[in-house]
Write a protein that holds these residues in place. Structure first.
Motif, short mmCIF file in Angstrom:
data_model
loop_
_atom_site.label_atom_id
_atom_site.label_comp_id
_atom_site.label_asym_id
_atom_site.label_seq_id
_atom_site.Cartn_x
_atom_site.Cartn_y
_atom_site.Cartn_z
N ALA A 143 5.15 -78.88 -5.61
CA ALA A 143 6.03 -78.57 -4.49
C ALA A 143 5.40 -79.01 -3.17
O ALA A 143 6.09 -79.52 -2.27
CB ALA A 143 6.31 -77.07 -4.46
N TRP A 156 10.70 -78.26 4.85
CA TRP A 156 11.04 -78.23 3.43
C TRP A 156 11.65 -76.89 3.03
O TRP A 156 12.67 -76.83 2.35
CB TRP A 156 9.78 -78.52 2.62
N PHE A 157 11.03 -75.80 3.46
CA PHE A 157 11.58 -74.48 3.14
C PHE A 157 12.94 -74.25 3.80
O PHE A 157 13.83 -73.61 3.24
CB PHE A 157 10.61 -73.38 3.59
N GLY A 211 17.25 -76.36 -0.03
CA GLY A 211 18.04 -75.53 -0.93
C GLY A 211 17.55 -74.09 -1.05
O GLY A 211 18.03 -73.36 -1.92
N PHE A 212 16.62 -73.67 -0.21
CA PHE A 212 16.16 -72.27 -0.25
C PHE A 212 17.12 -71.38 0.53
O PHE A 212 17.71 -71.80 1.53
CB PHE A 212 14.75 -72.15 0.37
N THR A 213 17.30 -70.18 0.03
CA THR A 213 18.17 -69.21 0.71
C THR A 213 17.45 -67.88 0.88
O THR A 213 16.52 -67.55 0.14
CB THR A 213 19.46 -68.96 -0.10
N ILE A 219 9.45 -70.76 -5.68
CA ILE A 219 9.67 -72.19 -5.84
C ILE A 219 10.69 -72.48 -6.94
O ILE A 219 11.55 -73.37 -6.81
CB ILE A 219 8.34 -72.90 -6.13
N SER A 220 10.65 -71.72 -8.01
CA SER A 220 11.56 -71.99 -9.13
C SER A 220 12.96 -71.43 -8.87
O SER A 220 13.96 -72.07 -9.21
CB SER A 220 10.99 -71.39 -10.42
N GLN A 221 13.05 -70.24 -8.25
CA GLN A 221 14.35 -69.61 -8.06
C GLN A 221 15.00 -69.98 -6.73
O GLN A 221 16.21 -69.79 -6.55
CB GLN A 221 14.20 -68.08 -8.15
N ARG A 222 14.19 -70.42 -5.76
CA ARG A 222 14.69 -70.91 -4.48
C ARG A 222 15.38 -69.83 -3.65
O ARG A 222 16.27 -70.15 -2.84
CB ARG A 222 15.65 -72.10 -4.68
N HIS A 223 15.03 -68.59 -3.84
CA HIS A 223 15.55 -67.56 -2.93
C HIS A 223 14.53 -66.42 -2.85
O HIS A 223 13.83 -66.12 -3.81
CB HIS A 223 16.91 -67.05 -3.38
N THR A 276 17.90 -84.00 2.44
CA THR A 276 17.68 -82.96 1.44
C THR A 276 18.99 -82.32 1.04
O THR A 276 20.00 -82.43 1.74
CB THR A 276 16.74 -81.88 1.99
#
Length: 784
Positions: A426, A451-452, A456-458, A482-486, A577
């Motif tokens: 990442a 990046w954060f 696609g991070f929420t 990193i895997s779940q992005r929230h 992105t």
């Protein structure tokens, strides 16, 4: 009631029961005070102070009650003095009582329950226990009321639910109930069902009040007070911060006034040491003991002035804007009103904030006090030069640089074990997206921040934060984000710091409050504005704050926040992105998250002005608090009324039992006569002892003759006198003649009603009310 009403045996038994009750009640305080030596010391002092007065009264001859009280209380004071001498703090109390009280108050105001009952806190607890125990012992020995003394002592069972919101264990409550019942039994010269029933009703009321207390911390009961997530008794600051964020309290913690718009981070503390997945607070004080009055080294030149007024926050850490250089106190300036925003109304009290109690930490613009805590109305002015990633480009190039060469960066590079591949991948992805140089700290910071914010991070306030659950997986929280992005700010800040450290860049976390200002003026900060953000040590600049949390305050690209030149490439690359999720997936909580943008580069809506924001959460909190308070008040009032009316209730039940005996019992005349004489005792017509010396004999007929001759059956109430004489003849015939009167039950009921009405005739209204509410027949059964 005089002290000699209780016999010597009853006084000694009362002393034993009260001593046991004091020990049981004190053990229930372990939810408020952490278990320790104080339990046994205080129990010993309480037992002596409670039991000594009644024991002395029982052993000394009659007429020496005052001497007995003095002797008993002196014994309690002697036990207390020995305890103070034994712990070695008696001299400190004699030479500096103010300092000792200050130390105790500091512990109580800053530590979370259960409080550490050591040092000055233990001594104050001993003194309070002594005073309560002396009062209880005096009630028993002085007025002969052991049940009342036990009731006073049992009120301590409410300390735990009142202070913590957690009900006491069942066993001390049950034991207290049994002991109270025994005390009621001991208090009655003749053991009676009425005394035990009264005790049972009183203890049931206590049980109802205790059981009504909630099973969660006290914050819900006092929403105006907010405990800082950073304090000495918190084992993991980040876990506490996560819990507080999820509570979403709208209680105000402070307000501030600025002339320039922008984003402001108010740090309470910084966290650097990272081990086993946990971040530890930096608590090393300035080696020279510099206070916030002393300017910090490395002045960057032009600073901003921030006027802060505390409101609701209780913290041993002072909330200070990022990049604070110095703290001053306005002289002779009244404290801003606490009922509205700053500038609305004034308080007549002067500002009592003492900056000399707050000491700088060694490597950060944070300050902590050892003998103080923030209070409502504390006001101070801060000179600060915030170092934010989005505002570095605004600094004058000629601004003096900060010498960071002497900083020991090893604590800010620590990473336990091997960094997982997912985190390394990442990190590489974030740097590659903007072609950042891994050796350039600012470029790396901007790359990770972008990046954060855009990959696609929420923000997800419900995401759990449980570091250390798996000791073998130190990086579980970061890999999960990193895997779940929230996640929420704690997840983003800690992951940002680990990723930067993996590249050899010194980082730390800061915890405090984040706030955006659309313009100059006053702003309020609420408990739900808690925030965590990462900081990078930049050569020549110092610690720079970054904002990786999507929609967080001060995030790159927000309206009114220009991007520095160094971040231009990062912003351009971020346009490629993936789009964030749809708006409905984003939380509406201000500062921690904003409405989702239509495109990755859209501006985040500016925060609403506090004056125009609908205080829905505040109203809900206030409404819930009002309902809870009203329910508790109603319950307490009901309990008090139940206790006050318990004699009347018991008397009513006994009367109903006798009437049923007249209607269906084997000895209806005896039941009718017992009810008649009980009514006479309640109305004050007959003495509680039952015997009447003026009567020619102690028989039913002689007793009625005495009542008739004394006019106690109503003036000219021939029917009442005849009815009473009929009851007397019937009970004598049933007692001594063995006659079966079950066939004349209706007649006995009629005679009882007529005779009782005659007793009430001529009695004053107060006498009738007293007979109903405080029936004397319950305490001493009349005889005839």
């Amino acid at each position: 009631m005089t002290p000699r009403v209780l016999s010597r045996t009853r006084l000694l038994l009362s002393a034993l029961l009260l001593a046991l009750l004091s020990v049981v009640v004190l053990q229930s305080l372990t939810t408020v005070f952490a278990p320790g030596r104080w339990q046994w010391t205080l129990s010993l002092v309480s037992v002596v102070a409670v039991a000594a007065p009644p024991i002395a009264t029982a052993l000394l001859p009659p007429g020496r009650e005052n001497l007995a009280l003095a002797t008993g209380n002196l014994a309690g004071i002697a036990a207390w003095a020995l305890a103070l001498v034994g712990n070695g703090r008696a001299g400190e109390w004699l030479t500096g009582p103010g300092t000792m009280f200050e130390a105790a108050a500091h512990t109580v105001n800053t530590a979370a329950t259960p409080l550490p009952a050591t040092g000055a806190v233990e001594d104050v607890l001993l003194t309070t226990g002594l005073l309560v125990a002396m009062a209880v012992g005096t009630v028993v020995a002085g007025i002969g009321a052991p049940f009342a003394a036990g009731g006073v002592l049992s009120l301590l069972l409410l300390v735990s639910p009142a202070a913590t919101g957690v009900a006491v264990d069942r066993w001390p409550v049950l034991v207290a109930v049994v002991l109270l019942a025994l005390l009621a039994w001991v208090a009655t010269p003749r053991f009676s069902v009425g005394g035990l029933a009264t005790a049972a009703l009183a203890t049931v009321a206590t049980l109802l009040v205790v059981s009504a207390m909630p099973q969660h911390p006290d914050r819900a009961w006092n929403p105006a007070v907010v405990m800082s997530p950073v304090n000495s008794s918190v084992p993991d600051v980040m876990v506490t911060l996560a819990h507080d964020l999820q509570e979403q309290s709208s209680s105000r913690v402070f307000q501030y006034t600025v002339a320039e718009p922008g984003t402001y981070y108010f740090a309470l503390a910084t966290l650097a040491e990272f081990g086993d997945g946990r971040w530890l607070t930096e608590e090393t004080a300035d080696p020279d003991g510099l206070t916030v009055v002393d300017p910090r080294p490395g002045d960057l030149g032009t600073t901003q002035s921030v006027d802060i007024t505390l409101d609701g926050l209780r913290s041993e850490w002072l909330p200070l804007p990022q990049g604070t250089q110095r703290v001053t106190v306005p002289e002779d300036v009244p404290v801003a009103g606490t009922s509205g925003d700053a500038g609305e109304g004034q308080d007549t009290e002067t500002n009592n904030f003492d900056p000399s109690k707050w000491i700088w930490m060694r490597d950060s613009a944070t300050a902590k006090a050892d003998t103080a805590v923030t209070r409502d109305g504390d006001r101070y002015v801060v000179d600060a030069q915030p170092l934010l990633s989005t505002t570095l480009g605004n600094l004058d190039p000629a601004t003096p640089s900060v010498d960071t060469s002497g900083t020991d960066v090893s604590p800010y590079l620590e990473l336990p074990g091997q960094v997982p591949t997912s985190i390394a991948d990442a990190t590489g992805e974030a740097l590659a997206s903007v072609q950042a140089d891994p050796a350039d700290r600012l470029q790396v910071g901007y790359a990770l921040e972008q990046w954060f914010q855009t990959a696609g991070f929420t923000y997800d306030g419900e995401m759990p934060y449980t570091p250390g659950d798996d000791p073998t997986d130190t990086y579980a929280v970061m890999e999960g984000l990193i895997s779940q992005r929230h996640g929420f700010c704690v997840h983003f800040a800690s992951t940002f710091a680990v990723m930067a450290r993996s590249l050899g860049i010194p980082t730390r976390l800061a915890v405090g409050y984040g706030s955006d200002t659309g313009g100059g003026g006053s702003r309020s900060v609420a408990a739900k504005d808690l925030h965590a953000w990462p900081e990078i040590l930049v050569d020549g600049r110092g610690w720079v704050a970054f904002e990786p949390t999507p929609g967080g305050p001060g995030g790159p690209g927000e309206g009114g926040e220009p991007l520095p030149a160094e971040a231009a490439d990062a912003a351009d690359a971020a346009e490629q992105t993936p789009e964030p999720p749809a708006p409905e997936e984003w939380s509406e909580t201000p500062n921690e998250e904003q409405a989702a943008p239509e495109t990755p580069t859209s501006e985040v809506p500016a925060p609403q002005d506090p004056e125009t924001t609908e205080p829905t959460d505040v109203e809900d909190d206030a409404g819930r608090s009002a309902l809870v308070t009203a329910a508790l008040v109603a319950l307490a009032v009901a309990g008090v009324l139940l206790i006050l009316l318990s004699p009347a209730i018991v008397r009513f039940l006994l009367g109903r039992k006798r009437l049923r005996g007249i209607d269906s019992g084997d000895r209806p005349a005896q039941d009718a006569w017992t009810e008649f004489t009980a009514t006479a005792v309640d109305l004050g017509v007959l003495p509680r002892t039952g015997g009447v010396p003026e009567a020619r004999a102690q028989t039913p007929e002689a007793l009625v003759e005495y009542l008739t001759g004394a006019g106690m059956l109503g003036d000219g109430a021939a029917g009442a006198a005849s009815a009473a004489q009929g009851l007397a003849s019937a009970v004598s015939a049933e007692r001594f003649g063995g006659q079966d009167l079950t066939g004349v039950r209706d007649g006995l009921r009629t005679m009882l009603t007529t005779a009782s009405d005659g007793l009430a005739t001529g009695r004053t209204r107060w006498a009738r009310i007293r007979a109903a509410l405080l029936p004397a027949s319950l305490f001493r059964r009349p005889g005839a």
